[in-house]
Scaffold this motif. Structure first.
Motif, mmCIF file in Angstrom:
data_model
loop_
_atom_site.group_PDB
_atom_site.id
_atom_site.type_symbol
_atom_site.label_atom_id
_atom_site.label_comp_id
_atom_site.label_asym_id
_atom_site.label_seq_id
_atom_site.Cartn_x
_atom_site.Cartn_y
_atom_site.Cartn_z
ATOM 1 N N CYS A 74 15.492 -79.911 49.748
ATOM 2 C CA CYS A 74 14.158 -79.921 49.394
ATOM 3 C C CYS A 74 13.749 -81.339 49.209
ATOM 4 C CB CYS A 74 13.665 -79.164 48.169
ATOM 5 S SG CYS A 74 13.830 -77.263 48.261
ATOM 6 N N ASP A 75 12.160 -81.864 49.850
ATOM 7 C CA ASP A 75 12.239 -83.155 50.295
ATOM 8 C C ASP A 75 11.219 -83.462 48.925
ATOM 9 O OD1 ASP A 75 11.706 -84.136 52.928
ATOM 10 O OD2 ASP A 75 10.969 -82.759 52.803
ATOM 11 N N SER A 76 11.184 -82.831 47.574
ATOM 12 C CA SER A 76 9.769 -82.603 46.565
ATOM 13 C C SER A 76 10.985 -82.185 45.407
ATOM 14 C CB SER A 76 8.530 -82.670 47.315
ATOM 15 O OG SER A 76 7.864 -83.172 45.913
ATOM 16 N N ASN A 109 8.685 -92.801 44.365
ATOM 17 C CA ASN A 109 8.566 -92.203 45.465
ATOM 18 C C ASN A 109 7.462 -90.993 44.061
ATOM 19 O OD1 ASN A 109 9.336 -92.544 47.550
ATOM 20 N ND2 ASN A 109 11.210 -91.701 46.963
ATOM 21 N N ALA A 119 7.043 -76.864 54.815
ATOM 22 C CA ALA A 119 7.730 -77.827 53.834
ATOM 23 C C ALA A 119 8.111 -76.916 52.547
ATOM 24 C CB ALA A 119 7.367 -79.272 53.633
ATOM 25 N N MET A 129 14.295 -87.339 44.957
ATOM 26 C CA MET A 129 13.028 -86.947 45.435
ATOM 27 C C MET A 129 11.707 -87.277 45.208
ATOM 28 S SD MET A 129 14.327 -82.910 45.710
ATOM 29 C CE MET A 129 16.274 -82.111 45.354
ATOM 30 N N TYR A 130 10.757 -86.599 46.259
ATOM 31 C CA TYR A 130 9.718 -87.330 45.471
ATOM 32 C C TYR A 130 9.227 -86.279 43.990
ATOM 33 C CZ TYR A 130 8.768 -89.769 50.282
ATOM 34 O OH TYR A 130 9.126 -90.571 50.794
ATOM 35 N N ALA A 147 6.793 -85.254 53.520
ATOM 36 C CA ALA A 147 7.616 -84.347 53.512
ATOM 37 C C ALA A 147 7.131 -83.899 55.855
ATOM 38 C CB ALA A 147 7.621 -83.206 53.806
#
Length: 359
Positions: free
Chosen positions: A130-132, A182, A111, A154-155, A4
């Motif tokens: 969002c990243d995760s 990821n 993040a 995403m992660y 992130a």
């Protein structure tokens, strides 16, 4: 792996620090305050729990027990039991409130991660950019949810809790089968707070070796001793719960960091990372020079004359080490003295002829 905000995770990158505020806020304003505390302390991310108690909990009277702190000075606690439904209701927010909170985190350059339990909550995270996505340990066998999360690209942060290694392998296989590599696997001890016997920090290097993905540690203990130990054992990410007040009579506050602790927590981890160094023994020029003061050199016990052969009977080794070192002296079998020298003289290569370093 970039998790992130362009920050790497794993592969010798600094430990990624996430502050968990999901169980300890009681609405939008307190959630925003906790996010602000996290950003001010220097955390990389803040995590929440997006949930709908009415859909998640079938038995509204299902009891849940946990510890609350009642005396800071002595650490005395007591057990509280209430319905899980009531606990989760304190954390629930509307979609609009989640959007406002995500916007607040964006303004803080922090993040935003979240645990989800339903497909539409995954869709909300996609909408928020969002990243995760975090999958709770209770859902490690919820393959439809894991599969839907993996498809976002995403992660995927996978809590393991009380899962067996086989169950973790199955969950990881599903994520990979959807083309998503990821993955971050969390060693997540159960309990609020966790019992020492349940923490199993040795799982961290084992999980890293077995799965070849970054491994995190979700801490459920008071203080930060276990986090320091986790980072020392190779944790690529730590997740630590934060609160505005540890004496709050609700779940997880007893083991959380208060605002006054957050800076110190991050500082201790960064100091540890410096102290850990790396697996190669690299000495800087200043260190090489400084160590000479405590090493030894060859000194003359008696005066010698020019042309006299060098032999061990003339020598004793004393500090400092600015002259010929003991290991170097063993190479002087054919050397002779280039000048007359007094007793007590520290021998240098320029004092000799026929020495390996003689020019």
């Amino acid at each position: 792996m970039v998790l992130a905000g362009g920050k790497n995770i794993g592969n010798s990158a600094p430990c990624f620090i996430t502050f968990e505020a999901g169980p300890t806020h009681n609405g939008l304003e307190s959630a925003k305050r906790l996010a602000s505390y996290a950003a001010d302390a220097g955390a990389d991310a803040v995590k929440f729990q997006i949930l709908d108690p009415d859909r998640l909990v079938a038995d509204k009277k299902q009891p849940f027990s946990y510890q609350v702190l009642i005396d800071r000075a002595t650490g005395k606690s007591e057990t509280v039991t209430e319905s899980l439904y009531e606990i989760l209701c304190r954390r629930a927010m509307t979609r609009e409130e989640w959007k406002k909170l995500k916007g607040h985190c964006d303004e803080l350059h922090l993040a935003f991660f979240a645990t989800v339990g339903f497909d539409d909550e995954i869709e909300l995270l996609e909408e928020l950019g969002c990243d995760s996505i975090k999958i709770a340990s209770a859902d490690v066998n919820h393959f439809p949810l894991i599969r839907r999360a993996a498809r976002t690209g995403m992660y995927i942060q996978l809590d393991t809790g009380n899962a067996t290694i086989g169950e973790v392998e199955q969950a990881v296989d599903i994520i990979v089968s959807e083309g998503n590599m990821n993955i971050i696997i969390h060693n997540c001890p159960s309990g609020y707070p966790a019992r020492l016997e349940s923490i199993n920090l040795k799982l961290i290097p084992m999980l890293k070796q077995l799965f070849q993905f970054p491994v995190g540690f979700s801490d459920h203990t008071p203080g930060w001793d276990m986090d320091i130990a986790a980072v020392a054992l190779g944790a690529d990410l730590v997740e630590k719960t934060i609160t505005e007040d540890r004496t709050t009579r609700s779940v997880e506050h007893i083991m959380s960091l208060e605002p006054s602790d957050m800076h110190a927590f991050i500082r201790k981890i960064r100091e540890l990372e410096i102290a850990l160094g790396n697996s190669r023994r690299i000495l800087h020029p200043a260190e090489l020079e400084k160590r000479k003061a405590i090493r030894r050199s060859a000194f003359l016990k008696l005066p010698v004359s020019k042309g006299q052969s060098v032999n061990a009977e003339q020598i004793e080794f004393k500090r400092p080490g600015y002259g010929i070192a003991p290991n170097e002296f063993e190479k002087l079998e054919f050397a002779v003295f280039a000048k007359d020298l007094p007793a007590g003289h520290m021998i240098r290569f320029e004092d000799l002829k026929g020495a390996p370093c003689d020019e």
